[in-house]
Design a protein around this motif. Sequence first.
Motif, PDB file in Angstrom:
ATOM      1  N   ALA A 256      -3.829   0.200  10.305  1.00  0.00           N
ATOM      2  CA  ALA A 256      -4.315   0.778  11.474  1.00  0.00           C
ATOM      3  C   ALA A 256      -4.272   2.122  11.723  1.00  0.00           C
ATOM      4  N   ASP A 257      -5.355   2.752  12.036  1.00  0.00           N
ATOM      5  CA  ASP A 257      -5.432   4.366  12.067  1.00  0.00           C
ATOM      6  C   ASP A 257      -4.372   4.948  12.783  1.00  0.00           C
ATOM      7  N   GLY A 258      -4.161   4.209  14.050  1.00  0.00           N
ATOM      8  CA  GLY A 258      -3.365   5.099  15.034  1.00  0.00           C
ATOM      9  C   GLY A 258      -2.080   4.661  15.221  1.00  0.00           C
ATOM     10  N   LEU A 259      -1.368   4.961  16.164  1.00  0.00           N
ATOM     11  CA  LEU A 259       0.132   4.458  16.490  1.00  0.00           C
ATOM     12  C   LEU A 259      -0.139   2.824  16.994  1.00  0.00           C
ATOM     13  N   ALA A 260       0.845   2.052  16.157  1.00  0.00           N
ATOM     14  CA  ALA A 260       0.765   0.753  16.627  1.00  0.00           C
ATOM     15  C   ALA A 260       2.399   0.131  16.563  1.00  0.00           C
ATOM     16  N   ALA A 261       3.210   0.938  17.135  1.00  0.00           N
ATOM     17  CA  ALA A 261       4.537   0.760  17.281  1.00  0.00           C
ATOM     18  C   ALA A 261       5.203   0.123  15.944  1.00  0.00           C
ATOM     19  N   GLY A 262       4.731   0.811  14.816  1.00  0.00           N
ATOM     20  CA  GLY A 262       5.340   0.161  13.744  1.00  0.00           C
ATOM     21  C   GLY A 262       4.661  -0.953  13.029  1.00  0.00           C
ATOM     22  N   LYS A 263       3.747  -1.698  13.888  1.00  0.00           N
ATOM     23  CA  LYS A 263       3.258  -2.864  13.480  1.00  0.00           C
ATOM     24  C   LYS A 263       1.918  -2.868  12.641  1.00  0.00           C
ATOM     25  N   GLY A 264       1.302  -1.685  12.615  1.00  0.00           N
ATOM     26  CA  GLY A 264      -0.166  -1.483  12.134  1.00  0.00           C
ATOM     27  C   GLY A 264      -0.449  -1.612  10.605  1.00  0.00           C
ATOM     28  N   VAL A 265       0.828  -1.926   9.885  1.00  0.00           N
ATOM     29  CA  VAL A 265       0.434  -2.061   8.441  1.00  0.00           C
ATOM     30  C   VAL A 265       0.702  -3.319   7.866  1.00  0.00           C
ATOM     31  N   LEU A 266      -0.343  -3.948   7.220  1.00  0.00           N
ATOM     32  CA  LEU A 266      -0.328  -5.267   6.692  1.00  0.00           C
ATOM     33  C   LEU A 266      -0.531  -5.264   5.248  1.00  0.00           C
ATOM     34  N   ILE A 267       0.426  -5.925   4.618  1.00  0.00           N
ATOM     35  CA  ILE A 267       0.450  -5.986   2.893  1.00  0.00           C
ATOM     36  C   ILE A 267       0.094  -7.425   2.643  1.00  0.00           C
ATOM     37  N   ILE A 268      -1.114  -7.597   2.146  1.00  0.00           N
ATOM     38  CA  ILE A 268      -1.881  -9.007   2.095  1.00  0.00           C
ATOM     39  C   ILE A 268      -1.992  -9.457   0.584  1.00  0.00           C
ATOM     40  N   ASN A 269      -1.767 -10.572   0.445  1.00  0.00           N
ATOM     41  CA  ASN A 269      -1.732 -11.048  -1.261  1.00  0.00           C
ATOM     42  C   ASN A 269      -3.051 -11.842  -1.551  1.00  0.00           C
ATOM     43  N   ASP A 270      -3.995 -12.040  -0.610  1.00  0.00           N
ATOM     44  CA  ASP A 270      -5.072 -12.981  -0.796  1.00  0.00           C
ATOM     45  C   ASP A 270      -6.241 -12.091  -0.108  1.00  0.00           C
ATOM     46  N   ILE A 271      -7.341 -11.957  -1.022  1.00  0.00           N
ATOM     47  CA  ILE A 271      -8.482 -11.293  -0.499  1.00  0.00           C
ATOM     48  C   ILE A 271      -9.167 -12.032   0.874  1.00  0.00           C
ATOM     49  N   THR A 272      -9.241 -13.484   1.030  1.00  0.00           N
ATOM     50  CA  THR A 272     -10.231 -13.728   2.002  1.00  0.00           C
ATOM     51  C   THR A 272      -9.272 -13.646   3.267  1.00  0.00           C
ATOM     52  N   GLU A 273      -7.747 -13.631   3.212  1.00  0.00           N
ATOM     53  CA  GLU A 273      -7.195 -13.489   4.316  1.00  0.00           C
ATOM     54  C   GLU A 273      -7.049 -11.955   4.817  1.00  0.00           C
ATOM     55  N   ALA A 274      -7.087 -10.912   3.666  1.00  0.00           N
ATOM     56  CA  ALA A 274      -7.142  -9.617   4.032  1.00  0.00           C
ATOM     57  C   ALA A 274      -8.632  -9.344   4.569  1.00  0.00           C
ATOM     58  N   GLN A 275      -9.542  -9.873   4.525  1.00  0.00           N
ATOM     59  CA  GLN A 275     -10.795  -9.626   4.825  1.00  0.00           C
ATOM     60  C   GLN A 275     -10.965  -9.960   6.345  1.00  0.00           C
ATOM     61  N   ALA A 276     -10.210 -11.046   6.551  1.00  0.00           N
ATOM     62  CA  ALA A 276     -10.005 -11.629   8.096  1.00  0.00           C
ATOM     63  C   ALA A 276      -9.209 -10.813   8.713  1.00  0.00           C
ATOM     64  N   GLU A 277      -7.848 -10.344   8.269  1.00  0.00           N
ATOM     65  CA  GLU A 277      -7.257  -9.292   9.028  1.00  0.00           C
ATOM     66  C   GLU A 277      -7.759  -8.107   9.507  1.00  0.00           C
ATOM     67  N   PHE A 278      -8.594  -7.654   8.280  1.00  0.00           N
ATOM     68  CA  PHE A 278      -9.416  -6.389   8.318  1.00  0.00           C
ATOM     69  C   PHE A 278     -10.469  -6.582   9.683  1.00  0.00           C
TER      70      PHE A 278
END
Length: 423
Positions: free
Chosen positions: A150-172
């Motif tokens: 996430a571009d802005g401040l998200a209380a340290g929770k805004g970074v996701l590291i995802i191992n699956d393309i479909t899941e990454a698309q859904a999170e995006f």
Amino acid sequence: MNILLLGSGGREHTFAWKLTQSPICKQLYIAPGNAGTAQHGININISPEDFPALKKLTLEKDIQMLVVGPEAPLVKGVYDFFKNDEKLKNIIVIGPSAEAAQLEGSKAFAKKFMQKKNIPTAAYREFTLENIQEGIDYIARQKTPIVLKADGLAAGKGVLIINDITEAQAEFKAMLDGKFGAAGNKVVIEEFLDGIEFSVFALTDGKDYVLLPVAKDYKRIGEGDTGLNTGGMGAVSPVPFVDESLMQKVEERIVKPTIETLNESEMVYKGFVFFGLIRVNGEPYVIEYNCRMGDPETEVVLPRLKNDLVELFRAVETGELHKQIIEKDERIATTVMLVSGGYPEAYAKGKTMSGFEHVQDSILFHAGTKADGDKVLTNGGRVIAITSLGENIPSALALSNKNADLIQFEGKNYRTDIGKDLL
Ligand code: AMP
Ligand code: GLY
């Protein structure tokens, strides 16, 4: 001089401890502070983001220096608020302008900033709702894991590291749909960097800089760096693998071009730059910039700093930082964070703490605590940091762990393996 310190965590207790060692500091005020900062100054219960209240306090207490601990007031423009106010403009403010604080406040801003001088960092693209489909197609072409920010401040929770393309698309999609509020109106998609992280800190006036001791923090809740991400379970300084040759690369490829870019773009920056770095195949890359000191890194960095911190801050203001020579305690510092049961998920506050009188040979830096008459109560997820100095990591860690055992509160949890991966 009278100094006002903003914040309420372990970082701020460490600042309070260090600032009040300076003969230049007459009276320290902390807004809002915790039970630990109250040992060094006067806590004032106002929010670091309530600028009109800060103005009133500053004038009432004849404050001459403002030291900003956390990022939120900086990104919100506390520097600019002081400098644009006729009555406050001569007060020394340690922290960047709102414009420069975007280095932390906007991941996309930081990425563009790094591109200006080819500062090494992960390859990336940025997307908004307007080109969401392009983003989805882009993810489909990437290797996993995929890093979404996430571009802005998200209380340290805004970074996701995802191992699956479909899941990454859904999170995006969920991010652009408001999962992290306005912070996710823009999403940065990054190449995954595989390496070991470390933290480098500079104090700058926007032109010159000094480097503070290097540190490494431990973010996961569990032993062996497993489980959920936290605000930080411990830290160590110095970091054995950050040798002279790596540090030279960091300075030439990252620190100098960063300060030069700040200077050339005329952004006002009088404060700390926190370089969140990663070593990949022996080369340093920037993971992120922060516009403040790290927590719990501060709890190991400042105890190793021999200089008078108020004097360093005055040098930032007067443009004489280049005359300062940083002096370090050559010993190793470790800090172990005691946290509330359940943290980083739901946890209880208000638990009575005891055992302080048994602690020996460590420094206690309160993070989430609150005084209640004579009692100290837990008041956060991260409760107290136990810092020790030793000739090596095992001896420092043994002291921190021994004292971690002696402080009691219901639900207490901590990691016993801080720094052990570096041995
Ligand atoms: P940040 O909020 O940018 O510090 O990201 C939080 C954490 O995510 C970092 O401390 C890293 O552990 C991890 N991280 C962020 N970006 C990357 C990346 N490009 N590659 C690997 N890990 C990353
Ligand atoms: N320890 C990492 C941070 O302060 O963001």
